[in-house]
Design an enzyme around this catalytic site. Structure first.
Site, PDB file in Angstrom:
ATOM      1  N   TYR A  18     -26.211   1.890 -35.697  1.00 14.90           N
ATOM      2  CA  TYR A  18     -24.778   2.063 -35.937  1.00 14.90           C
ATOM      3  C   TYR A  18     -24.475   3.532 -36.264  1.00 14.90           C
ATOM      4  O   TYR A  18     -23.554   4.132 -35.709  1.00 14.90           O
ATOM      5  CB  TYR A  18     -24.308   1.142 -37.075  1.00 14.90           C
ATOM      6  CG  TYR A  18     -22.910   1.437 -37.526  1.00 14.90           C
ATOM      7  CD1 TYR A  18     -21.818   1.126 -36.713  1.00 14.90           C
ATOM      8  CD2 TYR A  18     -22.667   2.041 -38.753  1.00 14.90           C
ATOM      9  CE1 TYR A  18     -20.528   1.419 -37.117  1.00 14.90           C
ATOM     10  CE2 TYR A  18     -21.377   2.339 -39.153  1.00 14.90           C
ATOM     11  CZ  TYR A  18     -20.314   2.023 -38.334  1.00 14.90           C
ATOM     12  OH  TYR A  18     -19.027   2.325 -38.729  1.00 14.90           O
ATOM     13  N   GLU A  40     -13.218  -3.553 -41.139  1.00 17.43           N
ATOM     14  CA  GLU A  40     -13.011  -2.808 -42.382  1.00 17.43           C
ATOM     15  C   GLU A  40     -12.196  -3.622 -43.377  1.00 17.43           C
ATOM     16  O   GLU A  40     -12.462  -3.595 -44.573  1.00 17.43           O
ATOM     17  CB  GLU A  40     -12.326  -1.460 -42.115  1.00 17.43           C
ATOM     18  CG  GLU A  40     -13.137  -0.482 -41.309  1.00 17.43           C
ATOM     19  CD  GLU A  40     -14.365   0.070 -42.007  1.00 17.43           C
ATOM     20  OE1 GLU A  40     -14.544  -0.162 -43.225  1.00 17.43           O
ATOM     21  OE2 GLU A  40     -15.166   0.741 -41.345  1.00 17.43           O
ATOM     22  N   TRP A  48     -20.634  -2.565 -46.331  1.00 20.36           N
ATOM     23  CA  TRP A  48     -20.486  -2.434 -44.883  1.00 20.36           C
ATOM     24  C   TRP A  48     -21.666  -3.103 -44.176  1.00 20.36           C
ATOM     25  O   TRP A  48     -21.529  -3.680 -43.118  1.00 20.36           O
ATOM     26  CB  TRP A  48     -20.351  -0.971 -44.478  1.00 20.36           C
ATOM     27  CG  TRP A  48     -20.214  -0.789 -43.007  1.00 20.36           C
ATOM     28  CD1 TRP A  48     -21.079  -0.156 -42.176  1.00 20.36           C
ATOM     29  CD2 TRP A  48     -19.149  -1.275 -42.170  1.00 20.36           C
ATOM     30  NE1 TRP A  48     -20.623  -0.208 -40.874  1.00 20.36           N
ATOM     31  CE2 TRP A  48     -19.433  -0.902 -40.846  1.00 20.36           C
ATOM     32  CE3 TRP A  48     -17.981  -2.005 -42.412  1.00 20.36           C
ATOM     33  CZ2 TRP A  48     -18.614  -1.207 -39.773  1.00 20.36           C
ATOM     34  CZ3 TRP A  48     -17.153  -2.314 -41.337  1.00 20.36           C
ATOM     35  CH2 TRP A  48     -17.475  -1.918 -40.037  1.00 20.36           C
TER      36      TRP A  48
END
Length: 186
Positions: A18, A40, A48
């Site tokens: 990522y 988000e 996250w």
């Protein structure tokens, strides 16, 4: 030769991939921008990493982040999502996603694309910060404050300044790769 990355990304291969392939890279297409808005907003209050591990489940569960379909979700779909163990089962966040899909389309009608609207907040090009350490990376900025305030005024939910700043980082509106990271724009 060892590849140097931002320290947060060294948890595992999922995070490294990522970091190397997405985080901080400018995104201008509305579909991907909406995907990150959804992810988000679900991340609020969580890590996250938790969201990233569930990303494919979110994608499948939310019709590949198709905001036109999501905007039409009814109560039966909300209940289906509430019973889906592959995602974060938070009714308020699910309802916010439906609401945000509707508001997203309103912004598109006004500006032509959501991308045009959101990128206006940074003058159409990424802000490159060159932080020396992770401690130099802010959680919010005046720009994320202004964008969050404008989104709220437009009726968006679960998109406060911290979430908006994380979105700006994820979609490359802001590049916060530390200076010694191989992805840094020095």
């Amino acid at each position: 030769m060892e590849v140097v990355r931002c320290g947060w990304s060294e948890k595992d291969d999922l995070y490294r991939k990522y970091h190397d392939e997405e985080w901080g890279k400018p995104v201008y297409d509305d579909e991907t921008i909406f995907e990150f808005l959804v992810l988000e907003s679900f991340q609020a209050g969580l890590s996250w990493y938790t969201i990233l591990k569930k990303r494919e489940n979110f994608k499948e569960s939310f019709d590949h982040f198709n905001y036109q379909i999501i905007a039409e979700y009814a109560e039966d779909k909300v209940e289906e999502l509430m019973n889906n163990t592959g995602i974060i089962r938070n009714r308020l966040k699910i309802l916010a996603t439906i609401n945000n899909a509707q508001k997203f389309q309103e912004v598109q009608k006004e500006f032509g694309t959501f991308s045009k609207y959101i990128w206006n907040f940074v003058g159409g090009k990424p802000i490159i910060n060159h932080p020396k350490t992770l401690q130099d990376v802010p959680a919010t900025t005046e720009i994320s404050d202004a964008l969050a305030k404008d989104l709220k005024k437009r009726g968006f939910k679960f998109l406060g300044s911290t979430v908006v700043y994380a979105h700006m980082q994820a979609t490359g509106m802001v590049d916060d790769h530390v200076v010694d990271c191989h992805c840094s724009n020095l």
